[in-house]
Scaffold this motif. Structure first.
Motif, PDB file in Angstrom:
ATOM      1  N   VAL A  26      35.113   6.354  10.917  1.00 13.68           N
ATOM      2  CA  VAL A  26      33.662   6.056  10.695  1.00 13.68           C
ATOM      3  C   VAL A  26      32.887   7.092  10.088  1.00 13.68           C
ATOM      4  O   VAL A  26      32.877   8.164  10.508  1.00 13.68           O
ATOM      5  CB  VAL A  26      32.791   5.353  11.663  1.00 13.68           C
ATOM      6  CG1 VAL A  26      31.530   5.439  11.565  1.00 13.68           C
ATOM      7  CG2 VAL A  26      33.628   4.162  12.334  1.00 13.68           C
ATOM      8  N   GLY A  27      32.331   7.132   8.727  1.00  5.53           N
ATOM      9  CA  GLY A  27      31.443   7.998   8.234  1.00  5.53           C
ATOM     10  C   GLY A  27      32.360   9.120   7.459  1.00  5.53           C
ATOM     11  O   GLY A  27      31.379   9.918   6.690  1.00  5.53           O
ATOM     12  N   LEU A 135      32.112  -0.042  11.582  1.00  8.81           N
ATOM     13  CA  LEU A 135      31.315   0.467  10.374  1.00  8.81           C
ATOM     14  C   LEU A 135      30.120  -0.616  10.157  1.00  8.81           C
ATOM     15  O   LEU A 135      29.132  -0.117   9.337  1.00  8.81           O
ATOM     16  CB  LEU A 135      32.020   0.948   9.187  1.00  8.81           C
ATOM     17  CG  LEU A 135      31.161   1.711   8.028  1.00  8.81           C
ATOM     18  CD1 LEU A 135      30.804   2.883   8.655  1.00  8.81           C
ATOM     19  CD2 LEU A 135      32.401   1.746   6.909  1.00  8.81           C
ATOM     20  N   ARG A 193      24.640  -0.365  15.357  1.00 11.41           N
ATOM     21  CA  ARG A 193      26.053  -0.495  15.272  1.00 11.41           C
ATOM     22  C   ARG A 193      26.217  -1.994  15.684  1.00 11.41           C
ATOM     23  O   ARG A 193      25.941  -2.381  16.703  1.00 11.41           O
ATOM     24  CB  ARG A 193      26.983   0.331  15.870  1.00 11.41           C
ATOM     25  CG  ARG A 193      27.192   1.651  15.003  1.00 11.41           C
ATOM     26  CD  ARG A 193      28.054   2.571  15.794  1.00 11.41           C
ATOM     27  NE  ARG A 193      29.175   1.957  16.048  1.00 11.41           N
ATOM     28  CZ  ARG A 193      30.343   2.779  16.671  1.00 11.41           C
ATOM     29  NH1 ARG A 193      30.249   4.188  16.246  1.00 11.41           N
ATOM     30  NH2 ARG A 193      31.585   2.326  16.785  1.00 11.41           N
ATOM     31  N   TYR A 259      26.657   8.197   9.405  1.00 12.37           N
ATOM     32  CA  TYR A 259      26.581   6.899   8.969  1.00 12.37           C
ATOM     33  C   TYR A 259      25.822   6.985   7.871  1.00 12.37           C
ATOM     34  O   TYR A 259      25.482   5.676   7.064  1.00 12.37           O
ATOM     35  CB  TYR A 259      26.027   5.852   9.963  1.00 12.37           C
ATOM     36  CG  TYR A 259      26.664   5.837  11.327  1.00 12.37           C
ATOM     37  CD1 TYR A 259      27.719   4.895  11.468  1.00 12.37           C
ATOM     38  CD2 TYR A 259      26.479   6.948  12.226  1.00 12.37           C
ATOM     39  CE1 TYR A 259      28.383   4.952  12.668  1.00 12.37           C
ATOM     40  CE2 TYR A 259      27.169   6.703  13.421  1.00 12.37           C
ATOM     41  CZ  TYR A 259      27.911   5.790  13.798  1.00 12.37           C
ATOM     42  OH  TYR A 259      28.908   5.726  15.017  1.00 12.37           O
ATOM     43  N   ASN A 264      24.771   1.798   3.650  1.00 13.20           N
ATOM     44  CA  ASN A 264      23.915   1.781   4.756  1.00 13.20           C
ATOM     45  C   ASN A 264      22.365   2.253   4.404  1.00 13.20           C
ATOM     46  O   ASN A 264      21.349   1.641   4.699  1.00 13.20           O
ATOM     47  CB  ASN A 264      24.349   2.563   5.870  1.00 13.20           C
ATOM     48  CG  ASN A 264      25.547   2.021   6.553  1.00 13.20           C
ATOM     49  OD1 ASN A 264      25.882   0.881   6.328  1.00 13.20           O
ATOM     50  ND2 ASN A 264      26.554   3.029   6.764  1.00 13.20           N
TER      51      ASN A 264
END
Length: 343
Positions: A26-27, A135, A193, A259, A264
């Motif tokens: 993630v990220g 994600l 999330r 994130y 996003n």
């Protein structure tokens, strides 16, 4: 050990093997993965050299360095950017903070030296499919009972460069956020999330009473309430129904670094538009929108959205940024930020 010679010691084709495994986390964008792998190789080689071990060139695989290894921001700048002009010591330090937020490294600073430890990654790399599901993020209302502490924690990382003496900065910020939520919760939103319900982004649209509007024309440092040491808020909040309220102060708009990806960012900025339209019911004469950018990346984003610099601070690298509310509401967010890089 020369930071710029990493590619000679650990060839690009070997680096790519690690980069491809990291991309499932993630990220972790490609650029962040590239910088992390180079940093890992450099710290390993540096430690081996300091211990007097004979170095075999080229390396074919990486092992974890033992504990923390000293690494200055200047070294990191040379590792990440080499001879390119785009990187600075400060931007290298910000990238290190991003890698910390991603859980790839740990950082320790004793007042003189920055030391970095590479975290063990192998168990996590096997869960790339699960990480991909994690994600998914959704905008939601700020819940002062459950969101104040996690939001305050990542906001504090953004502010502590300005107030290194405030040890309990997250506690202070959490108290302020809960106080604002009692006054006007409509303007407070989080990016949450889907899997864990954790808040990883936050913004507050603060309706300003007419008596406090003069602050937008004074030095910006006087309005840094979240990161300051004083208790009195320089801005008085407007009460719903106040027809004299014309200004919105975006007192914070942040997504935790792990994130902060374009998809996003766009979703959260579009959520701002929806919230502003709701606020116009409470404050029908809203027309001005102000904010402050704490970091160069924040300022770049604000300028891409159409904000203009107005009053500059004489002691800190800060400007008041302004945009007419109607202009922001008509903005095509995805198009406006399409040229920005968030990795």
């Amino acid at each position: 050990m020369n930071p710029e010679s990493i590619n000679q010691w650990f060839p690009i084709e070997q680096q790519r093997k690690y980069i491809s495994q990291l991309r499932g986390r993630v990220g972790v964008t490609r650029r962040r993965a590239e910088y992390f792998v180079k940093l890992w190789a450099y710290l390993l080689l540096k430690q081996q050299q300091e211990l007097g071990k004979r170095l075999q060139r080229p390396l074919t695989e990486l092992e974890l360095p033992a504990g923390f290894v000293p690494c200055t921001h200047r070294e990191a700048q040379e590792i990440f950017y080499g001879e390119r002009e785009r990187g600075s010591d400060r931007s290298a330090g910000m990238m290190i903070d991003k890698l910390v937020a991603l859980g790839l490294i740990e950082k320790d600073f004793d007042g003189n030296t920055t030391c970095i430890r590479i975290c063990s990654l192998l168990p996590n790399l096997q869960n790339s499919a699960l990480a991909e599901k994690s994600l998914k993020l959704l905008p939601d209302n700020f819940n002062p009972r459950t969101d104040a502490i996690p939001v305050a924690s990542f906001l504090a990382r953004n502010y502590n460069w300005m107030n290194k003496k405030t040890v309990a900065l997250p506690h202070r910020i959490a108290k302020i956020l809960r106080g604002w939520a009692e006054q006007y919760p409509t303007g407070m939103r989080v990016l949450r999330r889907y899997d864990t319900q954790d808040a990883v982004g936050f913004y507050i649209l603060y309706p300003v009473a007419r008596e406090s509007e003069a602050n937008f024309f004074l030095p910006p440092r006087n309005s840094l309430h979240l990161s300051a040491t004083w208790d009195t808020d320089p801005f008085e909040i407007a009460i719903p129904g106040d027809r004299h309220c014309t200004s919105i102060f975006v007192r914070s708009w942040q997504i935790d670094q792990a994130y902060k990806q374009q998809i996003n960012v766009c979703e959260f900025l579009q959520d701002v538009q929806k919230t502003l339209m709701q606020m116009q019911v409470d404050f029908p004469h809203l027309c001005d929108m102000y904010t402050l950018a704490m970091h160069p990346g924040d300022e770049q984003l604000a300028l891409a959205l159409g904000f203009q610099k107005t009053h500059q601070d004489s002691q800190l690298p800060l400007h008041w940024l302004y945009i007419p509310l109607d202009k922001y509401l008509k903005l095509h967010v995805k198009l406006a930020v399409s040229g920005l890089k968030f990795d």
